[in-house]
Design an enzyme around this catalytic site. Structure first.
Site, PDB file in Angstrom:
ATOM      1  CG  ASP A 176       7.889   9.128   1.530  1.00 16.66           C
ATOM      2  OD1 ASP A 176       7.562  10.111   0.853  1.00 16.66           O
ATOM      3  OD2 ASP A 176       7.794   7.955   1.124  1.00 16.66           O
ATOM      4  CG  ASN A 184      -2.494   6.154  -4.691  1.00 18.10           C
ATOM      5  OD1 ASN A 184      -3.506   6.382  -4.031  1.00 18.10           O
ATOM      6  ND2 ASN A 184      -1.444   6.951  -4.674  1.00 18.10           N
ATOM      7  CG  ASP A 193      -7.013  11.388  -2.321  1.00 17.31           C
ATOM      8  OD1 ASP A 193      -5.780  11.399  -2.501  1.00 17.31           O
ATOM      9  OD2 ASP A 193      -7.835  11.821  -3.156  1.00 17.31           O
ATOM     10  CD  GLU A 219       4.231   9.025  -1.488  1.00 17.48           C
ATOM     11  OE1 GLU A 219       5.003   8.191  -1.987  1.00 17.48           O
ATOM     12  OE2 GLU A 219       3.530   9.808  -2.161  1.00 17.48           O
TER      13      GLU A 219
END
Length: 327
Positions: A176, A184, A193, A219
């Protein structure tokens, strides 16, 4: 006289498809985890079975190591024969006699041991491309190109069964990205992205062809590694951690470092009753990596495993293929 722009322009089908009208022999999977997959048959022999030496490996219980063979000659004539399999080969519901070639016609259905259903057909290049795109969209994550969650969960139990049947280790790595929400929030979802795409691409290049790399959600990514010991899985996980840490990212003039926390579990030297529980163990170790300060790899500490942890694993809820909640 100027050309009438509203007049329909007539084009030949050949000019649209070009050389796509050349037809080839294919089998299409109508069942199993590979449903929708299309495989072009080579001229000559294509042997099918669970063995890695097979030309077309069929990863399903009920399939013999070398189960069946399809023969395609240069004239385009096609035959299928059963290779003395345990559970038999069927064409349109009729069981074949072992080692007795049976002609195949366009549209015939081939049942392999009651486990896999194939459809034989002749297709052109345009149809092949279309079918392959459908299959890819069904099993791959659209952003990263990794396998999607549903495919992962289907293969998890299948790989666990294979490991038990052949007495070989299966290892699971769950990773992760750390503090991904900050990317973000600070630089926008397009930047997030981009991070996911680049990380996935870099990890994919470092894997064996038969390793399964999937995006579990958000993620979080998962690796299923057949015939991989715990020690080898830990080494790979550390290599992945180091690889991610060294990927250069720059957004809005800022240099951004991305790190990952990783949990590892394996059937190597440990008892698990299902693929789901093996996954839960790896996911728990991921949580421990987060608690330890992130950017770390944590494997099972078997000397300190408590009865409470064993009970927690036994009653853990299975990961859901169609939900959004992470385990």
């Amino acid at each position: 006289m100027p050309e009438d722009s509203e007049k329909t322009q007539v084009r030949s089908l050949r000019s649209v498809i070009e050389d796509g009208d050349e037809r080839h022999a294919f089998v299409v999977f109508l069942s199993g985890t590979s449903i929708g997959r299309m495989v072009r048959l080579p001229v000559g022999s294509c042997k099918m079975g669970r063995s890695r030496s097979s030309d077309l490996v069929l990863e399903e219980d009920g399939v013999s190591r070398l189960h069946a063979e399809i023969r395609l000659d240069e004239r385009g004539d096609v035959h299928v024969l059963d290779l003395d399999s345990t559970n038999g080969t069927f064409v349109n519901g009729r069981r074949l006699k072992p080692s007795s070639p049976e002609p195949l016609n366009d549209g015939d259905r081939i049942n392999i041991g009651g486990a896999i259903l194939l459809r034989f057909s002749f297709r052109d290049q345009l149809e092949e491309s279309f079918q392959n795109e459908l299959y890819e969209s069904a099993v791959k994550d659209g952003l990263t190109g990794a396998y999607n969650k549903r495919y992962l969960l289907d293969r998890l139990e299948q790989e666990f069964s294979y490991a038990e049947r052949h007495q070989v280790p299966l290892s699971v790595v769950v990773l992760d990205l750390d503090h991904f929400k900050r990317v973000n929030d600070s630089y926008g979802h397009d930047s997030g992205d981009q991070v996911l795409e680049i990380v996935a691409a870099n990890i994919s290049q470092d894997l064996r062809p038969h390793d399964i790399f999937a995006r579990y959600g958000g993620e979080e990514f998962v690796l299923l590694m057949r015939e991989t010991t715990l020690a080898d899985a830990m080494r790979l996980a550390e290599r992945v951690r180091d690889l991610v840490e060294k990927i250069p990212f720059a957004f809005k003039g800022d240099t951004v470092q991305v790190t990952t926390s990783i949990g590892v579990a394996s059937t190597d030297g440990a008892w698990h009753t299902s693929g789901r529980r093996l996954f839960v163990t790896a996911d728990r170790n991921l949580y421990r990596a987060k608690q330890s300060g992130r950017n770390a790899v944590v494997g099972p500490d078997r000397a300190k495993e408590s009865a409470a942890e064993a009970v927690a694993e036994a009653v853990a809820e299975p990961p859901q293929a169609d939900g959004t909640e992470e385990p």
